[in-house]
Design an enzyme around this catalytic site. Structure first.
Site, PDB file in Angstrom:
ATOM      1  CD  GLU A 188      -3.252  -2.249   7.421  1.00 35.34           C
ATOM      2  OE1 GLU A 188      -2.214  -2.585   6.906  1.00 35.34           O
ATOM      3  OE2 GLU A 188      -3.905  -1.202   7.305  1.00 35.34           O
TER       4      GLU A 188
ATOM      5  N   GLY B  74       2.953   2.318  10.711  1.00 37.84           N
ATOM      6  CA  GLY B  74       3.871   3.450  10.529  1.00 37.84           C
ATOM      7  C   GLY B  74       4.800   3.827  11.978  1.00 37.84           C
TER       8      GLY B  74
ATOM      9  CE  LYS C 251      -0.025   3.111   4.787  1.00 36.99           C
ATOM     10  NZ  LYS C 251       0.235   3.029   6.400  1.00 36.99           N
TER      11      LYS C 251
ATOM     12  CB  SER D 137       5.816  -1.718  12.001  1.00 39.38           C
ATOM     13  OG  SER D 137       5.485  -0.477  12.303  1.00 39.38           O
TER      14      SER D 137
ATOM     15  CD  GLU E 188      -2.671   5.384   6.996  1.00 37.69           C
ATOM     16  OE1 GLU E 188      -2.681   5.419   5.734  1.00 37.69           O
ATOM     17  OE2 GLU E 188      -1.884   4.988   7.696  1.00 37.69           O
TER      18      GLU E 188
ATOM     19  CG  ASN F 113      -1.848   1.227   1.210  1.00 37.62           C
ATOM     20  OD1 ASN F 113      -1.680   2.014   0.342  1.00 37.62           O
ATOM     21  ND2 ASN F 113      -2.282   1.297   2.441  1.00 37.62           N
TER      22      ASN F 113
ATOM     23  CG  HIS G 200      -5.732   1.978   5.455  1.00 32.00           C
ATOM     24  ND1 HIS G 200      -4.953   3.131   6.285  1.00 32.00           N
ATOM     25  CD2 HIS G 200      -4.758   0.961   5.073  1.00 32.00           C
ATOM     26  CE1 HIS G 200      -3.829   2.471   6.568  1.00 32.00           C
ATOM     27  NE2 HIS G 200      -3.602   1.449   6.196  1.00 32.00           N
TER      28      HIS G 200
HETATM   29  P1  13P Z   1       3.382   0.243   7.679  1.00 30.97           P
HETATM   30  O1  13P Z   1       3.733  -1.086   7.136  1.00 30.97           O
HETATM   31  O2  13P Z   1       4.117   1.556   7.245  1.00 30.97           O
HETATM   32  O3  13P Z   1       3.411   0.380   9.113  1.00 30.97           O
HETATM   33  O4  13P Z   1       1.950   0.372   7.087  1.00 30.97           O
HETATM   34  C1  13P Z   1       0.974  -0.405   7.341  1.00 30.97           C
HETATM   35  C2  13P Z   1      -0.387  -0.106   6.353  1.00 30.97           C
HETATM   36  O5  13P Z   1      -1.148   0.765   6.909  1.00 30.97           O
HETATM   37  C3  13P Z   1      -0.568  -0.724   5.389  1.00 30.97           C
HETATM   38  O6  13P Z   1      -1.805  -0.261   4.831  1.00 30.97           O
END
Ligand code: 13P
Length: 253
Positions: free
Chosen positions: A167, A173, A11, A213, A97, A9, A95
Protein backbone atom coordinates in the site's frame (compact mmCIF):
# COMPACT_ATOMS: atom_id res chain seq x y z
CA UNK A 1 -2.39 -20.21 -9.53
CA UNK A 2 -2.75 -17.83 -6.60
CA UNK A 3 -6.33 -17.18 -5.53
CA UNK A 4 -7.36 -13.54 -5.59
CA UNK A 5 -8.11 -12.05 -2.18
CA UNK A 6 -10.20 -8.90 -1.99
CA UNK A 7 -10.37 -7.49 1.53
CA UNK A 8 -12.34 -4.50 2.75
CA UNK A 9 -10.64 -2.52 5.50
CA UNK A 10 -13.39 -0.45 7.03
CA UNK A 11 -10.94 1.49 9.22
CA UNK A 12 -12.73 3.77 11.75
CA UNK A 13 -15.97 3.85 9.81
CA UNK A 14 -19.51 2.59 10.50
CA UNK A 15 -21.36 2.25 13.77
CA UNK A 16 -22.29 -1.24 14.92
CA UNK A 17 -25.72 -1.12 13.29
CA UNK A 18 -24.28 0.32 10.07
CA UNK A 19 -21.63 -2.40 10.08
CA UNK A 20 -24.24 -5.13 10.47
CA UNK A 21 -26.19 -3.65 7.57
CA UNK A 22 -23.12 -3.37 5.33
CA UNK A 23 -22.12 -6.95 6.16
CA UNK A 24 -25.63 -8.14 5.22
CA UNK A 25 -25.47 -6.18 1.96
CA UNK A 26 -22.08 -7.66 1.12
CA UNK A 27 -23.20 -11.22 1.93
CA UNK A 28 -26.11 -10.76 -0.46
CA UNK A 29 -23.98 -9.11 -3.17
CA UNK A 30 -21.27 -11.78 -3.21
CA UNK A 31 -23.31 -14.92 -2.65
CA UNK A 32 -22.48 -16.23 -6.13
CA UNK A 33 -18.78 -15.39 -5.96
CA UNK A 34 -16.84 -18.64 -6.36
CA UNK A 35 -13.21 -18.00 -7.20
CA UNK A 36 -12.27 -14.93 -5.18
CA UNK A 37 -11.67 -14.91 -1.45
CA UNK A 38 -13.76 -12.12 0.11
CA UNK A 39 -12.75 -10.64 3.47
CA UNK A 40 -14.10 -7.75 5.55
CA UNK A 41 -12.47 -5.96 8.48
CA UNK A 42 -14.93 -3.99 10.60
CA UNK A 43 -14.01 -2.10 13.77
CA UNK A 44 -13.41 -4.06 16.97
CA UNK A 45 -16.74 -2.89 18.32
CA UNK A 46 -18.71 -4.31 15.41
CA UNK A 47 -16.63 -7.42 14.80
CA UNK A 48 -18.62 -9.90 16.91
CA UNK A 49 -21.95 -8.90 15.40
CA UNK A 50 -20.52 -8.90 11.89
CA UNK A 51 -19.11 -12.38 12.60
CA UNK A 52 -22.67 -13.58 13.30
CA UNK A 53 -23.93 -12.06 10.05
CA UNK A 54 -21.28 -13.73 7.88
CA UNK A 55 -21.25 -17.12 9.61
CA UNK A 56 -21.70 -19.89 7.05
CA UNK A 57 -21.29 -17.56 4.06
CA UNK A 58 -18.39 -17.04 1.66
CA UNK A 59 -17.38 -13.81 3.43
CA UNK A 60 -14.53 -14.06 5.94
CA UNK A 61 -13.72 -11.90 8.93
CA UNK A 62 -10.53 -9.92 9.44
CA UNK A 63 -9.59 -7.77 12.42
CA UNK A 64 -7.76 -4.49 11.90
CA UNK A 65 -5.00 -5.00 14.49
CA UNK A 66 -4.11 -6.87 17.70
CA UNK A 67 -1.71 -6.50 20.57
CA UNK A 68 1.06 -9.10 20.74
CA UNK A 69 0.60 -9.82 24.46
CA UNK A 70 -1.85 -12.50 25.56
CA UNK A 71 -3.74 -10.32 28.03
CA UNK A 72 -3.27 -7.74 30.75
CA UNK A 73 -3.01 -4.05 31.45
CA UNK A 74 -3.00 -2.69 27.91
CA UNK A 75 -5.86 -0.22 27.87
CA UNK A 76 -7.57 0.07 24.51
CA UNK A 77 -6.06 -3.09 23.04
CA UNK A 78 -7.41 -6.44 21.93
CA UNK A 79 -5.68 -9.84 22.15
CA UNK A 80 -5.48 -12.60 19.61
CA UNK A 81 -7.60 -14.98 21.74
CA UNK A 82 -10.44 -12.46 21.66
CA UNK A 83 -10.44 -12.30 17.90
CA UNK A 84 -9.97 -16.04 17.57
CA UNK A 85 -13.06 -16.70 19.66
CA UNK A 86 -15.27 -14.79 17.26
CA UNK A 87 -13.87 -16.64 14.27
CA UNK A 88 -11.55 -14.11 12.62
CA UNK A 89 -9.50 -15.73 9.87
CA UNK A 90 -7.21 -12.78 9.12
CA UNK A 91 -5.58 -9.97 11.07
CA UNK A 92 -4.33 -6.83 9.33
CA UNK A 93 -0.90 -5.95 10.71
CA UNK A 94 1.36 -2.96 10.13
CA UNK A 95 -1.07 -0.74 8.27
CA UNK A 96 0.57 2.54 7.32
CA UNK A 97 -1.94 4.41 9.50
CA UNK A 98 -0.73 2.35 12.47
CA UNK A 99 2.85 3.08 11.46
CA UNK A 100 2.21 6.81 10.93
CA UNK A 101 -0.06 7.64 13.86
CA UNK A 102 0.34 4.89 16.46
CA UNK A 103 4.05 4.13 16.66
CA UNK A 104 3.95 0.81 14.84
CA UNK A 105 7.46 -0.32 13.99
CA UNK A 106 8.90 -3.27 12.11
CA UNK A 107 9.59 -4.83 15.52
CA UNK A 108 5.97 -4.58 16.72
CA UNK A 109 4.78 -5.81 13.32
CA UNK A 110 7.00 -8.87 13.75
CA UNK A 111 5.69 -9.54 17.28
CA UNK A 112 2.10 -9.29 16.05
CA UNK A 113 2.76 -11.54 13.05
CA UNK A 114 4.22 -14.20 15.35
CA UNK A 115 1.31 -13.98 17.78
CA UNK A 116 -1.22 -14.20 14.95
CA UNK A 117 0.44 -17.26 13.42
CA UNK A 118 0.67 -18.96 16.83
CA UNK A 119 -3.10 -18.64 17.10
CA UNK A 120 -3.63 -20.20 13.68
CA UNK A 121 -4.84 -16.95 12.14
CA UNK A 122 -3.42 -15.53 8.91
CA UNK A 123 -1.69 -12.15 8.94
CA UNK A 124 -2.24 -9.59 6.21
CA UNK A 125 1.04 -7.69 6.51
CA UNK A 126 0.98 -4.14 5.15
CA UNK A 127 4.02 -2.44 3.71
CA UNK A 128 4.46 0.71 1.66
CA UNK A 129 6.55 3.78 1.06
CA UNK A 130 5.80 7.48 1.40
CA UNK A 131 6.08 9.78 -1.60
CA UNK A 132 9.27 11.31 -0.22
CA UNK A 133 10.81 7.87 0.11
CA UNK A 134 9.83 6.96 -3.46
CA UNK A 135 11.04 10.26 -4.89
CA UNK A 136 14.21 10.07 -2.84
CA UNK A 137 15.20 6.75 -4.39
CA UNK A 138 14.55 4.79 -1.21
CA UNK A 139 11.64 2.67 -2.41
CA UNK A 140 13.46 -0.65 -2.51
CA UNK A 141 15.38 -0.09 0.72
CA UNK A 142 12.19 0.83 2.61
CA UNK A 143 10.16 -2.10 1.34
CA UNK A 144 12.97 -4.57 1.78
CA UNK A 145 13.43 -3.46 5.40
CA UNK A 146 9.69 -3.71 6.08
CA UNK A 147 9.41 -7.19 4.57
CA UNK A 148 12.52 -8.53 6.29
CA UNK A 149 11.45 -6.96 9.58
CA UNK A 150 7.97 -8.47 9.42
CA UNK A 151 9.31 -11.97 8.69
CA UNK A 152 12.20 -11.95 11.16
CA UNK A 153 12.59 -15.41 12.75
CA UNK A 154 9.48 -16.75 11.03
CA UNK A 155 9.75 -20.18 9.38
CA UNK A 156 9.07 -20.71 5.71
CA UNK A 157 6.09 -22.86 6.63
CA UNK A 158 4.56 -20.02 8.64
CA UNK A 159 5.51 -17.36 6.10
CA UNK A 160 3.58 -19.30 3.48
CA UNK A 161 0.37 -18.64 5.45
CA UNK A 162 0.79 -14.85 5.25
CA UNK A 163 -0.62 -12.36 2.79
CA UNK A 164 1.30 -9.18 1.96
CA UNK A 165 -0.44 -5.92 1.12
CA UNK A 166 1.57 -3.36 -0.79
CA UNK A 167 0.00 0.00 0.00
CA UNK A 168 1.90 3.06 -1.21
CA UNK A 169 1.17 5.66 1.47
CA UNK A 170 0.69 8.37 -1.16
CA UNK A 171 -2.13 6.39 -2.76
CA UNK A 172 -4.15 5.71 0.40
CA UNK A 173 -7.35 7.70 0.59
CA UNK A 174 -5.98 10.26 -1.86
CA UNK A 175 -7.71 9.18 -5.06
CA UNK A 176 -4.21 8.93 -6.59
CA UNK A 177 -3.77 5.31 -7.59
CA UNK A 178 -0.43 3.78 -8.52
CA UNK A 179 -0.30 3.06 -12.24
CA UNK A 180 -0.64 -0.60 -13.19
CA UNK A 181 3.03 -0.62 -14.12
CA UNK A 182 4.21 1.11 -10.92
CA UNK A 183 2.24 -1.34 -8.80
CA UNK A 184 3.43 -4.34 -10.83
CA UNK A 185 7.10 -3.31 -10.76
CA UNK A 186 6.98 -2.67 -7.03
CA UNK A 187 5.15 -5.87 -6.21
CA UNK A 188 7.56 -7.90 -8.36
CA UNK A 189 10.33 -6.37 -6.27
CA UNK A 190 8.50 -7.29 -3.05
CA UNK A 191 8.18 -10.86 -4.29
CA UNK A 192 11.89 -10.91 -5.03
CA UNK A 193 12.57 -9.97 -1.40
CA UNK A 194 10.37 -12.85 -0.23
CA UNK A 195 12.31 -15.12 -2.60
CA UNK A 196 15.60 -13.91 -1.18
CA UNK A 197 14.42 -14.89 2.32
CA UNK A 198 12.44 -18.06 1.68
CA UNK A 199 13.17 -19.21 -1.88
CA UNK A 200 11.12 -19.65 -4.99
CA UNK A 201 8.25 -21.83 -3.74
CA UNK A 202 7.19 -19.56 -0.87
CA UNK A 203 7.66 -16.43 -3.01
CA UNK A 204 5.59 -17.79 -5.88
CA UNK A 205 2.84 -18.98 -3.55
CA UNK A 206 2.54 -15.77 -1.55
CA UNK A 207 -0.37 -13.53 -2.33
CA UNK A 208 0.44 -9.82 -2.58
CA UNK A 209 -2.48 -7.41 -2.55
CA UNK A 210 -2.39 -3.87 -3.84
CA UNK A 211 -4.02 -1.15 -1.73
CA UNK A 212 -4.47 2.56 -2.31
CA UNK A 213 -7.46 4.16 -4.02
CA UNK A 214 -8.48 0.90 -5.68
CA UNK A 215 -11.94 1.28 -7.21
CA UNK A 216 -14.18 -0.66 -9.61
CA UNK A 217 -12.86 1.52 -12.45
CA UNK A 218 -9.17 0.77 -11.94
CA UNK A 219 -9.32 -2.71 -10.40
CA UNK A 220 -9.26 -4.71 -13.64
CA UNK A 221 -6.03 -3.10 -14.85
CA UNK A 222 -4.31 -3.61 -11.52
CA UNK A 223 -5.52 -7.19 -11.11
CA UNK A 224 -4.26 -8.01 -14.61
CA UNK A 225 -0.72 -7.59 -13.38
CA UNK A 226 1.24 -10.75 -12.78
CA UNK A 227 2.27 -9.92 -9.23
CA UNK A 228 -1.01 -8.40 -8.01
CA UNK A 229 -3.16 -11.03 -6.31
CA UNK A 230 -5.95 -8.94 -4.92
CA UNK A 231 -6.74 -5.72 -3.16
CA UNK A 232 -6.92 -4.22 0.29
CA UNK A 233 -9.67 -1.68 -0.11
CA UNK A 234 -10.54 1.30 2.06
CA UNK A 235 -13.05 3.82 0.75
CA UNK A 236 -14.55 1.63 -1.96
CA UNK A 237 -15.19 -1.14 0.59
CA UNK A 238 -17.68 0.98 2.51
CA UNK A 239 -20.47 0.36 0.02
CA UNK A 240 -21.55 -3.10 -1.10
CA UNK A 241 -21.85 -2.10 -4.75
CA UNK A 242 -18.39 -0.57 -5.13
CA UNK A 243 -16.81 -3.40 -3.14
CA UNK A 244 -18.63 -5.89 -5.35
CA UNK A 245 -17.43 -4.00 -8.43
CA UNK A 246 -13.85 -4.76 -7.44
CA UNK A 247 -14.68 -8.40 -6.65
CA UNK A 248 -16.31 -8.69 -10.08
CA UNK A 249 -13.06 -7.53 -11.67
CA UNK A 250 -11.24 -10.35 -9.86
CA UNK A 251 -13.90 -12.91 -10.73
CA UNK A 252 -13.65 -11.98 -14.40
CA UNK A 253 -9.96 -12.96 -14.61
P1 13P B 1 -8.28 3.54 0.20
O1 13P B 1 -8.80 2.44 -0.66
O2 13P B 1 -9.34 4.35 0.84
O3 13P B 1 -7.24 4.36 -0.52
O4 13P B 1 -7.50 2.81 1.42
C1 13P B 1 -6.60 1.82 1.17
C2 13P B 1 -6.19 1.20 2.45
O5 13P B 1 -5.48 1.79 3.25
C3 13P B 1 -6.68 -0.13 2.77
O6 13P B 1 -6.06 -0.66 3.89
Amino acid sequence: MRQYIIAGNWKMNKTVSESVQLAKDIVEAVKDVKKTEVVIAPTYLAAAKVADVIKGTNVKLAIQDIHWKDQGAFTGKVSVDMVKEIGAEYIIIGHSEQRQYFHETDETVNLKVKKTLEAGIKPIICIGETLDERNGGKLEAVLSTQVKGAFKDISAEDAAKCVLAYEPVWAIGTGVVATDQQAQDTQAFVRSVVKEIYGEAVAEGMRIQYGGSMKPGNAAGLLDQKDIDGGLIGGAALKADTFKGIIDAAEAK
